[in-house]
Design a protein around this motif. Structure first.
Motif, mmCIF file in Angstrom:
data_model
loop_
_atom_site.group_PDB
_atom_site.id
_atom_site.type_symbol
_atom_site.label_atom_id
_atom_site.label_comp_id
_atom_site.label_asym_id
_atom_site.label_seq_id
_atom_site.Cartn_x
_atom_site.Cartn_y
_atom_site.Cartn_z
ATOM 1 N N ASN A 1 10.592 3.381 -2.795
ATOM 2 C CA ASN A 1 11.154 2.700 -4.017
ATOM 3 C C ASN A 1 11.935 3.712 -4.747
ATOM 4 O O ASN A 1 12.543 4.886 -4.150
ATOM 5 C CB ASN A 1 9.935 2.567 -5.251
ATOM 6 N N GLU A 2 12.609 3.449 -5.972
ATOM 7 C CA GLU A 2 13.586 4.414 -6.709
ATOM 8 C C GLU A 2 12.978 5.901 -6.910
ATOM 9 O O GLU A 2 13.950 6.627 -7.150
ATOM 10 C CB GLU A 2 14.040 3.775 -8.019
ATOM 11 N N LYS A 3 11.766 5.964 -6.832
ATOM 12 C CA LYS A 3 11.134 7.413 -7.067
ATOM 13 C C LYS A 3 10.898 7.873 -5.760
ATOM 14 O O LYS A 3 10.583 9.019 -5.714
ATOM 15 C CB LYS A 3 9.883 7.319 -7.783
ATOM 16 N N GLY A 4 11.292 7.353 -4.617
ATOM 17 C CA GLY A 4 11.022 8.010 -3.331
ATOM 18 C C GLY A 4 9.598 7.846 -2.744
ATOM 19 O O GLY A 4 9.247 8.487 -1.538
ATOM 20 N N VAL A 5 8.954 7.355 -3.301
ATOM 21 C CA VAL A 5 7.545 6.681 -2.880
ATOM 22 C C VAL A 5 7.551 5.807 -1.774
ATOM 23 O O VAL A 5 8.189 4.700 -1.775
ATOM 24 C CB VAL A 5 6.566 6.305 -3.833
ATOM 25 N N LEU A 6 6.760 6.220 -0.669
ATOM 26 C CA LEU A 6 6.836 5.417 0.496
ATOM 27 C C LEU A 6 5.561 4.303 0.494
ATOM 28 O O LEU A 6 4.528 4.604 0.037
ATOM 29 C CB LEU A 6 6.585 6.344 1.666
ATOM 30 N N SER A 7 5.855 3.175 0.661
ATOM 31 C CA SER A 7 4.792 2.043 0.916
ATOM 32 C C SER A 7 5.047 1.248 2.247
ATOM 33 O O SER A 7 6.189 1.015 2.615
ATOM 34 C CB SER A 7 4.776 1.267 -0.554
ATOM 35 N N SER B 1 0.950 -1.156 0.292
ATOM 36 C CA SER B 1 -0.036 -0.120 0.037
ATOM 37 C C SER B 1 0.859 1.222 -0.066
ATOM 38 O O SER B 1 1.890 1.504 0.759
ATOM 39 C CB SER B 1 -0.763 -0.068 1.354
ATOM 40 N N VAL B 2 0.494 1.998 -0.921
ATOM 41 C CA VAL B 2 1.147 3.569 -1.075
ATOM 42 C C VAL B 2 0.857 4.302 0.246
ATOM 43 O O VAL B 2 -0.277 4.518 0.639
ATOM 44 C CB VAL B 2 1.005 4.254 -2.263
ATOM 45 N N VAL B 3 1.692 4.940 0.789
ATOM 46 C CA VAL B 3 1.706 5.614 1.906
ATOM 47 C C VAL B 3 1.427 6.947 1.719
ATOM 48 O O VAL B 3 2.390 7.668 1.357
ATOM 49 C CB VAL B 3 2.696 5.561 3.306
ATOM 50 N N GLN B 4 0.242 7.724 2.142
ATOM 51 C CA GLN B 4 0.095 9.146 1.503
ATOM 52 C C GLN B 4 -0.133 9.975 2.856
ATOM 53 O O GLN B 4 -1.007 9.656 3.783
ATOM 54 C CB GLN B 4 -1.068 9.447 0.729
#
Length: 217
Positions: A70-76, A36-39
């Motif tokens: 991930n490599e784009k800095g998106v936290l999950s 799950s992507v953390v927003q």
């Protein structure tokens, strides 16, 4: 609510701790499932907190390896693989039987009574609430780890149990009343202050868990 960027007040620090515990509970229960992507903004709104305590809570979970970028800095939320699970369970199998043996001289029937009652209620209920089953599992294993009187062992066990709990809670139910027989054996060994029996009972329990997951994965 003050929307500052730092935790300069005792109340802010307490709120960050409370937010951390709430998010951890969501991850462990799979309400925040692996992947799950953390927003941050959405979670802050959901938990009715400002960005400061939410940011600190998320940073703490990331530091503990439960959140990843991930490599784009998106936290999950970290996905616990079968290998992660088995590696964590192997660590538990190395440590928890010893923890049970170390705990056994320190426990008393008075301390075990609430755990025994919880297990009795689970066993008597044809369809026990899964949350009650998990609460008992947490209470027993955490109690044993604490009573080992070895804080390094207890900390490692708690960390490994997080990974195995996340993985197991996302699996289909394997048994209606998981672990009743093995948990009963652990309680009886502890009640008798029998270190070797406690060690064997914990070893048997974790092996049954491992075999059950492998057979039903």
């Amino acid at each position: 609510m003050q929307m500052d960027d730092g935790l300069n007040e005792v109340g802010d620090s307490s709120l960050a701790d409370e937010t951390y515990r709430s998010l951890l509970a969501d991850i462990l229960s799979a309400r925040l499932a692996g992947g799950s992507v953390v927003q941050q903004r959405r979670l802050a709104t959901k938990h009715a907190v400002s960005r400061s305590p939410m940011r600190h809570a998320l940073g703490r979970l990331e530091g503990e390896g439960l959140l990843v970028r991930n490599e784009k800095g998106v936290l999950s939320v970290r996905v616990i693989s079968l290998k992660d699970y088995l590696d964590s369970l192997t660590m538990r199998m190395l440590l928890e039987p010893t923890a049970a043996a170390l705990a056994s001289p320190h426990v008393s029937r008075r301390e075990l009574d609430p755990l025994t009652r919880m297990l009795d209620e689970i066993e008597a209920d044809p369809e026990p609430d899964p949350e009650v089953v998990w609460a008992f599992d947490d209470a027993l294993h955490n109690y044993i780890a604490s009573e080992s009187r070895n804080p390094f062992m207890a900390t490692t066990i708690a960390e490994m149990r997080r990974y195995t709990t996340i993985f197991e809670r996302q699996l289909p139910v394997v048994r209606a009343k998981p672990g009743v027989r093995e948990h009963r054996a652990i309680l009886l060994a502890l009640a008798a202050n029998d270190a070797e029996a406690a060690r064997r009972a914990m070893t048997d329990h974790l092996e049954v868990v491992r075999q059950g997951v492998l057979a039903n994965y």
